[in-house]
Design an enzyme around this catalytic site. Structure first.
Site, PDB file in Angstrom:
ATOM      1  N   TYR A  19      13.900 -11.031 -27.708  1.00 20.96           N
ATOM      2  CA  TYR A  19      15.334 -10.778 -27.906  1.00 20.96           C
ATOM      3  C   TYR A  19      16.228 -11.733 -27.105  1.00 20.96           C
ATOM      4  O   TYR A  19      17.449 -11.716 -27.245  1.00 20.96           O
ATOM      5  CB  TYR A  19      15.693  -9.342 -27.475  1.00 20.96           C
ATOM      6  CG  TYR A  19      15.075  -8.280 -28.340  1.00 20.96           C
ATOM      7  CD1 TYR A  19      15.650  -7.935 -29.563  1.00 20.96           C
ATOM      8  CD2 TYR A  19      13.920  -7.615 -27.944  1.00 20.96           C
ATOM      9  CE1 TYR A  19      15.080  -6.950 -30.367  1.00 20.96           C
ATOM     10  CE2 TYR A  19      13.345  -6.635 -28.738  1.00 20.96           C
ATOM     11  CZ  TYR A  19      13.936  -6.309 -29.953  1.00 20.96           C
ATOM     12  OH  TYR A  19      13.382  -5.339 -30.739  1.00 20.96           O
ATOM     13  N   HIS A  24      23.175 -10.242 -29.460  1.00 21.41           N
ATOM     14  CA  HIS A  24      23.280  -8.898 -28.872  1.00 21.41           C
ATOM     15  C   HIS A  24      23.001  -8.932 -27.360  1.00 21.41           C
ATOM     16  O   HIS A  24      23.291  -7.975 -26.661  1.00 21.41           O
ATOM     17  CB  HIS A  24      22.269  -7.981 -29.570  1.00 21.41           C
ATOM     18  CG  HIS A  24      22.761  -6.592 -29.855  1.00 21.41           C
ATOM     19  ND1 HIS A  24      24.100  -6.254 -29.961  1.00 21.41           N
ATOM     20  CD2 HIS A  24      22.075  -5.438 -30.078  1.00 21.41           C
ATOM     21  CE1 HIS A  24      24.208  -4.963 -30.237  1.00 21.41           C
ATOM     22  NE2 HIS A  24      23.003  -4.442 -30.300  1.00 21.41           N
ATOM     23  N   TYR A  75      15.823  -0.313 -24.757  1.00 18.03           N
ATOM     24  CA  TYR A  75      16.573  -0.862 -25.877  1.00 18.03           C
ATOM     25  C   TYR A  75      18.028  -0.407 -25.805  1.00 18.03           C
ATOM     26  O   TYR A  75      18.369   0.583 -25.178  1.00 18.03           O
ATOM     27  CB  TYR A  75      15.903  -0.476 -27.198  1.00 18.03           C
ATOM     28  CG  TYR A  75      14.595  -1.199 -27.358  1.00 18.03           C
ATOM     29  CD1 TYR A  75      14.576  -2.582 -27.545  1.00 18.03           C
ATOM     30  CD2 TYR A  75      13.389  -0.521 -27.252  1.00 18.03           C
ATOM     31  CE1 TYR A  75      13.377  -3.264 -27.644  1.00 18.03           C
ATOM     32  CE2 TYR A  75      12.181  -1.197 -27.360  1.00 18.03           C
ATOM     33  CZ  TYR A  75      12.182  -2.577 -27.547  1.00 18.03           C
ATOM     34  OH  TYR A  75      11.001  -3.255 -27.631  1.00 18.03           O
ATOM     35  N   ASN A  77      20.123   1.082 -27.642  1.00 14.64           N
ATOM     36  CA  ASN A  77      20.570   2.443 -27.999  1.00 14.64           C
ATOM     37  C   ASN A  77      20.180   3.497 -26.964  1.00 14.64           C
ATOM     38  O   ASN A  77      20.536   4.650 -27.107  1.00 14.64           O
ATOM     39  CB  ASN A  77      20.055   2.831 -29.394  1.00 14.64           C
ATOM     40  CG  ASN A  77      18.544   2.803 -29.491  1.00 14.64           C
ATOM     41  OD1 ASN A  77      17.867   2.305 -28.595  1.00 14.64           O
ATOM     42  ND2 ASN A  77      18.010   3.329 -30.570  1.00 14.64           N
ATOM     43  N   ASP A 102      28.411  -7.774 -26.416  1.00 16.00           N
ATOM     44  CA  ASP A 102      28.820  -8.577 -27.565  1.00 16.00           C
ATOM     45  C   ASP A 102      29.835  -7.793 -28.391  1.00 16.00           C
ATOM     46  O   ASP A 102      29.789  -6.564 -28.438  1.00 16.00           O
ATOM     47  CB  ASP A 102      27.590  -8.931 -28.413  1.00 16.00           C
ATOM     48  CG  ASP A 102      26.816  -7.690 -28.875  1.00 16.00           C
ATOM     49  OD1 ASP A 102      26.469  -6.843 -28.020  1.00 16.00           O
ATOM     50  OD2 ASP A 102      26.577  -7.563 -30.090  1.00 16.00           O
ATOM     51  N   ASN A 123      25.794   0.339 -30.340  1.00 18.41           N
ATOM     52  CA  ASN A 123      24.870   1.381 -29.880  1.00 18.41           C
ATOM     53  C   ASN A 123      24.797   1.498 -28.361  1.00 18.41           C
ATOM     54  O   ASN A 123      24.599   2.589 -27.830  1.00 18.41           O
ATOM     55  CB  ASN A 123      23.470   1.134 -30.446  1.00 18.41           C
ATOM     56  CG  ASN A 123      23.409   1.361 -31.941  1.00 18.41           C
ATOM     57  OD1 ASN A 123      24.209   2.105 -32.488  1.00 18.41           O
ATOM     58  ND2 ASN A 123      22.477   0.700 -32.603  1.00 18.41           N
TER      59      ASN A 123
END
Length: 197
Positions: A19, A24, A75, A77, A102, A123
């Site tokens: 990632y 993000h 993560y 969320n 972001d 999220n």
């Protein structure tokens, strides 16, 4: 502001190398820059759900404001849980929490700061609001713009910056780190005057 007040600065992102370059994850990039400025390395916090850097803003030896930088190890969320745990551990109220994230609704390379507001489908912000029981924390919003054409929003935020954007990204990250420091030392109004483009 008293010398004992701590600010919790949270870079939002997803953990792991797959990632790392995604739009993000710009919050992680800004947190990394702030850690570099504090001259410290990330270490696992005893709550086990985030990496942290602790330090003071300002010249070495001066009693500047205390910062705890955090990168949740979960993560996006699920961000709220680690943020709530750190806020409890360091006794930081929501009004001294800054989320760096972001933002689709502002163009790439632009920046906005604000206190409170909705989560706009983000999220990480939704999770923080849920865990903290309030949305009244500061946000440093790093513009990534909207996806081109009909590209799905989720695909867009979880994709890497374009080659043109990658050249500009260090400036955006630097600018956002400056905005965080200004927010802590000079307050929201001065920060908005200087950085809200």
């Amino acid at each position: 502001m008293t010398d004992t007040e701590v600010w919790l600065v949270v870079g939002l992102g997803n953990p792991g190398p797959s990632y790392a370059g995604h739009r993000h994850n710009v919050g992680y990039l800004v947190a990394d820059e702030l850690a570099r400025r504090l001259g410290s390395s990330w270490r696992a916090h005893k709550t086990g759900r985030a990496d942290v850097v602790e330090g003071r803003l300002g010249a070495p030896g001066t009693p500047g404001p205390r910062l705890v930088l955090a990168r949740p190890r979960c993560y996006m969320n699920e961000t709220g849980g680690p943020v709530k745990a750190l806020a409890t551990f360091y006794k930081v109220p929501p009004e001294r929490i800054i989320a760096i994230h972001d933002e689709l609704d502002i163009g790439f390379g632009t920046l906005r700061t604000k206190l409170g507001g909705g989560d706009n489908g983000h999220n990480g912000l939704r999770s923080m609001r849920s865990s903290l029981g309030t949305g009244d924390f500061f946000r440093v919003r790093c513009g990534i713009g909207r996806p081109p054409g009909r590209q799905d929003v989720a695909d867009f935020v979880l994709s890497s910056y374009s080659s043109v954007e990658r050249k500009e990204l260090p400036f955006q990250v630097d600018h956002a780190a400056d905005a965080v420091e200004t927010l802590v030392t000079e307050g929201l109004e001065r920060t908005q005057q200087r950085f809200n483009s």
